[in-house]
Write a protein that holds these residues in place. Structure first.
Motif, mmCIF file in Angstrom:
data_model
loop_
_atom_site.group_PDB
_atom_site.id
_atom_site.type_symbol
_atom_site.label_atom_id
_atom_site.label_comp_id
_atom_site.label_asym_id
_atom_site.label_seq_id
_atom_site.Cartn_x
_atom_site.Cartn_y
_atom_site.Cartn_z
ATOM 1 N N ALA A 128 -11.690 -14.875 -0.317
ATOM 2 C CA ALA A 128 -11.424 -13.432 -0.260
ATOM 3 C C ALA A 128 -10.193 -13.127 -1.118
ATOM 4 C CB ALA A 128 -11.174 -13.012 1.180
ATOM 5 N N ALA A 129 -10.360 -12.328 -2.161
ATOM 6 C CA ALA A 129 -9.239 -12.068 -3.075
ATOM 7 C C ALA A 129 -9.381 -10.713 -3.739
ATOM 8 C CB ALA A 129 -9.206 -13.154 -4.151
ATOM 9 N N VAL A 130 -8.213 -10.179 -4.158
ATOM 10 C CA VAL A 130 -8.246 -8.967 -4.978
ATOM 11 C C VAL A 130 -7.629 -9.307 -6.345
ATOM 12 C CG1 VAL A 130 -8.212 -7.330 -3.052
ATOM 13 C CG2 VAL A 130 -6.059 -8.103 -4.052
ATOM 14 N N HIS A 131 -7.805 -8.412 -7.286
ATOM 15 C CA HIS A 131 -7.363 -8.615 -8.675
ATOM 16 C C HIS A 131 -5.838 -8.730 -8.774
ATOM 17 C CE1 HIS A 131 -7.079 -7.693 -12.985
ATOM 18 N NE2 HIS A 131 -8.383 -7.968 -13.035
ATOM 19 N N VAL A 132 -5.338 -9.549 -9.732
ATOM 20 C CA VAL A 132 -3.876 -9.673 -9.900
ATOM 21 C C VAL A 132 -3.231 -8.362 -10.323
ATOM 22 C CG1 VAL A 132 -3.677 -12.145 -10.355
ATOM 23 C CG2 VAL A 132 -4.174 -10.590 -12.251
ATOM 24 N N GLU A 133 -4.006 -7.476 -10.932
ATOM 25 C CA GLU A 133 -3.430 -6.185 -11.325
ATOM 26 C C GLU A 133 -3.847 -5.068 -10.368
ATOM 27 O OE1 GLU A 133 -1.564 -5.588 -15.176
ATOM 28 O OE2 GLU A 133 -3.571 -6.002 -15.950
#
Ligand code: PDD
Length: 298
Positions: free
Chosen positions: A17-22
């Motif tokens: 589960a992850a979101v974008h670095v930006e």
């Protein structure tokens, strides 16, 4: 059992589960959140929380990329997949991921994340029976504390100061010496004349869903209530003090900056209100309250 998070339309194991670095939530704290209680697997006062989330989003001009019904279904499903009976759901919506520029990006889809976890209600009840300590800290937050944004650094610093002092909560004090609220709760005192006092809604505080519930329950119990500012000195002179929040319910404060409040134990009105709130939360899990939660200053 491995935990599962909802991220932009998918239920994923934590490791994936992850979101974008930006993501702008990460770079600018450009997002909002809600913490909703779960009792017996059901959301407590869900309507009030979703109303407040919609209001926070509107203030920041972020469009929720799903209907209210779909959002509620996502929260319920996240609770179910994590097998949470008593605990909380955390929902966060940010403006989305885009090249780092301060002004809003065009055509960016907001990021939606939901996480559910269990809470130890037995430990919370034990705390409530003894009462907890609070300290005061200067309120160094921004001018729109009525919006539940993920910009929580000032609150985290205050809570850390409380933790290092062996206290449960930090009461934030504005430049004029008035208590605004707790770092993650609303602050209340009971005067010598048994009047409940909590700061009136404005941009200086978050309109707590628990605060609204307590105001209504207090009125129904025939308690006198004043929504107004109070100083630290007045709090130290008070008969009782307590905080309210989704995770603390009603938590008696028995000392402030090391000085006892009242007789140094949980107060009678705080205990009555906690019992009333527990009954309310149990019966209003899954549905709305039977009153409109006012969380916006008139
Ligand atoms: N905090 N004031 C602040 C600054 C808060 O962060 C919170 C909630 C409250 C109480 O609001 P409610 O009764 O709706 O929970 C008041 C949540 C629990 C948190 O950030 O974890």
């Amino acid at each position: 059992m491995s935990r599962v998070a909802y991220v932009n339309g998918r239920y994923l194991p934590y490791a994936r589960a992850a979101v974008h670095v930006e993501d702008r939530g990460f770079q600018f704290a450009d997002g909002v959140y809600e913490v909703i209680g779960v009792l017996g697997g059901q959301l407590v006062d869900a309507d009030g929380h979703v109303d407040r989330l919609e209001r926070s989003l509107k203030e920041l001009r972020i469009a929720l990329p799903m209907s209210r019904g779909a959002l509620t279904a996502v929260m319920a499903e996240t609770v179910r997949r994590n097998r949470v009976r008593d605990g909380l759901i955390y929902i966060q919506v940010t403006r989305g991921a885009a090249k780092r520029e301060f002004a809003f990006p065009a055509n960016t889809r907001p990021t939606v994340v939901a996480i559910a976890r269990s809470l130890n209600l037995v430990k919370a009840a034990a705390n409530a029976e003894k009462g907890v300590a609070a300290i005061t800290q200067p309120d160094i937050r921004w001018g729109r504390c009525d919006i539940k944004t993920v910009g929580l650094l000032a609150a985290a610093l205050a809570k850390q100061a409380a933790k290092e002092a062996g206290a449960y909560e930090a009461w934030l004090v504005d430049r004029d010496g008035y208590v605004t609220e707790g770092s993650s709760s609303n602050a209340w005192i009971v005067t010598k004349d048994n009047v409940l006092v909590t700061r009136a809604l404005s941009k200086a505080i978050l309109g707590g869903i628990t605060r609204s519930a307590i105001l209504e329950l207090a009125r129904r119990l025939g308690m006198k209530v004043e929504e107004r500012t109070f100083t630290v000195a007045e709090a130290l002179e008070a008969k009782e003090a307590f905080v309210t929040s989704t995770t603390s319910f009603v938590m008696p404060i028995v000392s402030l900056d090391g000085k006892p409040i009242g007789n140094g134990g949980p107060g009678i009105l705080a205990s009555k209100l906690r019992a009333a709130y527990e009954a309310h939360a149990a019966t209003h899990a899954a549905g709305g309250a039977d009153w409109q939660a006012p969380f916006i200053a008139p």
